[in-house]
Design an enzyme around this catalytic site. Structure first.
Site, PDB file in Angstrom:
ATOM      1  N   CYS A 153     -30.606 -16.393 -34.257  1.00 55.94           N
ATOM      2  CA  CYS A 153     -30.030 -16.963 -33.162  1.00 55.94           C
ATOM      3  C   CYS A 153     -30.861 -17.073 -31.918  1.00 55.94           C
ATOM      4  CB  CYS A 153     -28.508 -16.243 -32.988  1.00 55.94           C
ATOM      5  SG  CYS A 153     -27.860 -17.102 -31.598  1.00 55.94           S
ATOM      6  N   CYS A 156     -29.028 -16.637 -28.529  1.00 55.89           N
ATOM      7  CA  CYS A 156     -28.653 -15.275 -28.294  1.00 55.89           C
ATOM      8  C   CYS A 156     -29.661 -14.297 -28.212  1.00 55.89           C
ATOM      9  CB  CYS A 156     -28.084 -14.608 -29.697  1.00 55.89           C
ATOM     10  SG  CYS A 156     -26.783 -15.520 -30.480  1.00 55.89           S
ATOM     11  N   ASP A 157     -30.833 -14.477 -28.746  1.00 60.43           N
ATOM     12  CA  ASP A 157     -32.100 -13.285 -28.648  1.00 60.43           C
ATOM     13  C   ASP A 157     -33.236 -13.880 -28.043  1.00 60.43           C
ATOM     14  OD1 ASP A 157     -30.520 -11.885 -29.984  1.00 60.43           O
ATOM     15  OD2 ASP A 157     -31.139 -12.358 -31.873  1.00 60.43           O
TER      16      ASP A 157
END
Ligand code: NAP
Length: 325
Positions: A153, A156-157
């Site tokens: 992701c 997200c990261d």
């Protein structure tokens, strides 16, 4: 439903039991775009609709940084915000939320039975909208390095890799979107694809080509993850045209090689296609009367948010028809 306390805000004590002697009209499993829309339509149709979600609402949409092809947003929209709005809209019309993961089903009985870790629920009709999850590469160390350099992701990261060098693997829309997103944060992005042509929608091609810090690596497949002190340090690629190996030093690897449907909890209760998607027609009907499949979890030509919400509406209306019989 049992008398047990349910570990969830509004959840079960709720309106689930209050209505119909504890039998739910429409149980919706999964609160992504398909499930939220199904819940909205079912609730608006005056049905007792209960939405089961194991983690947080929004599904894959909530992890999408920017959506450009959802109608009504000329400048695009943030996926998390869109998912949050869908949730608020479903809540406004009275959908009941149960924060429990459905781990088993029995569709041989009527009402149908849904089992969670805490309770058993009975429902006259069931809409499965459990979506899909990112596919893994299947490499040694991949699981060990997840969260230590390997990610599924980018939104997200990505921020963990600010000013670092990263690799994105895949040639679809997710890989293209991830590469563009990461190019704004990272020093350099390698986009590794197993062919010499992207599967991604044409609009992405030029954008990718114009990125000064992006390097395409065509006809290449990751074969080995290299770790140093428990973190990802690089990726060994096989160059498919020559058979040679190429080692690339990166801090982050973003895997975007497609998705796999979340159907394990069905335990063989429904027919799946050869890749695990639920076989359902354009009315979202499965082979079990009163059981519907909506969104990314079902077989269909185009897995998109816009087709997922369409499925959600269709199957809620079909469920209402089924209940009227
Ligand atoms: P996808 O379209 O299935 O693409 C997967 C990519 O990974 C393909 O390029 C495939 O290569 C490659 N691949 C598959 N297995 C591989 C492996 N083992 N090793 C290396 N490469 C591998 O998946 P996606 O990009 O996640 O998209 C999923 C769905 O969501 C699609 O329908 C997509 O259109 C949709 N989506 C839409 C948007 C948008 O509209 N903005 C954004 C994201 C996703 P080949 O090309 O050679 O098969």
């Amino acid at each position: 439903m049992t008398e047990e306390t349910v570990p969830n805000e509004t959840s079960a004590e709720c309106k689930v039991a209050a209505a119909n002697d504890g039998v739910i009209d429409v149980a919706v499993i999964g609160a992504g775009p398909a499930g939220l829309t199904a819940g909205l339509y079912a609730a608006r149709a005056g049905l007792n609709a209960v939405l089961f979600e194991r983690i947080a609402p929004g599904g894959q949409l909530a992890q999408t940084e920017h959506m450009e092809n959802y109608p009504g947003f000329p400048e695009g929209t943030n996926g998390f915000e869109l998912a949050f709005s869908m949730k608020q809209q479903a809540d406004r019309f009275g959908v009941n939320n149960v924060g429990e993961e459905v781990v088993g089903v029995d569709f041989t009985q009527n009402p149908k039975v849904l089992t969670t870790a805490f309770n058993e629920y009975r429902a006259k009709s069931v809409i499965i909208a459990t979506g899909a999850r990112p596919r893994k590469l299947g490499l040694e160390l991949e699981d060990d390095l997840q969260g230590r350099g390997v990610s599924y992701c980018a939104t997200c990261d990505g921020n963990f890799f600010r000013d670092k060098e990263v690799m994105v693997v895949g040639g679809g829309n997710t890989a293209a979107g991830d590469a563009i997103y990461l190019s704004r944060i990272c020093k350099k992005v390698y986009l590794v694809h197993r062919r010499d042509k992207l599967r991604a929608t044409a609009i992405y091609h030029k954008r990718l080509e114009d990125l000064p810090n992006l390097e395409f690596v065509w006809n290449a497949v990751p074969r080995k993850l290299v770790a140093d002190e428990g973190k990802l340090a690089g990726v060994r690629l096989e160059m498919l045209e020559t058979g040679e190996e190429r080692d690339i030093t990166v801090d982050g690897l973003f895997v975007a090689v497609g998705t796999e449907p979340n159907t394990e909890f069905l335990g063989g209760s429904l027919q799946l296609d050869e890749t695990g998607y639920i076989v359902a027609n354009e009315s979202c009907m499965t082979e079990v009367p009163g059981v519907f499949a909506a969104g990314d979890v079902r077989t269909k030509f185009l897995h998109q948010v816009v087709t997922a919400v369409s499925d959600g509406a269709v199957c809620a209306e079909e469920a209402a028809e089924f209940l009227a019989i």
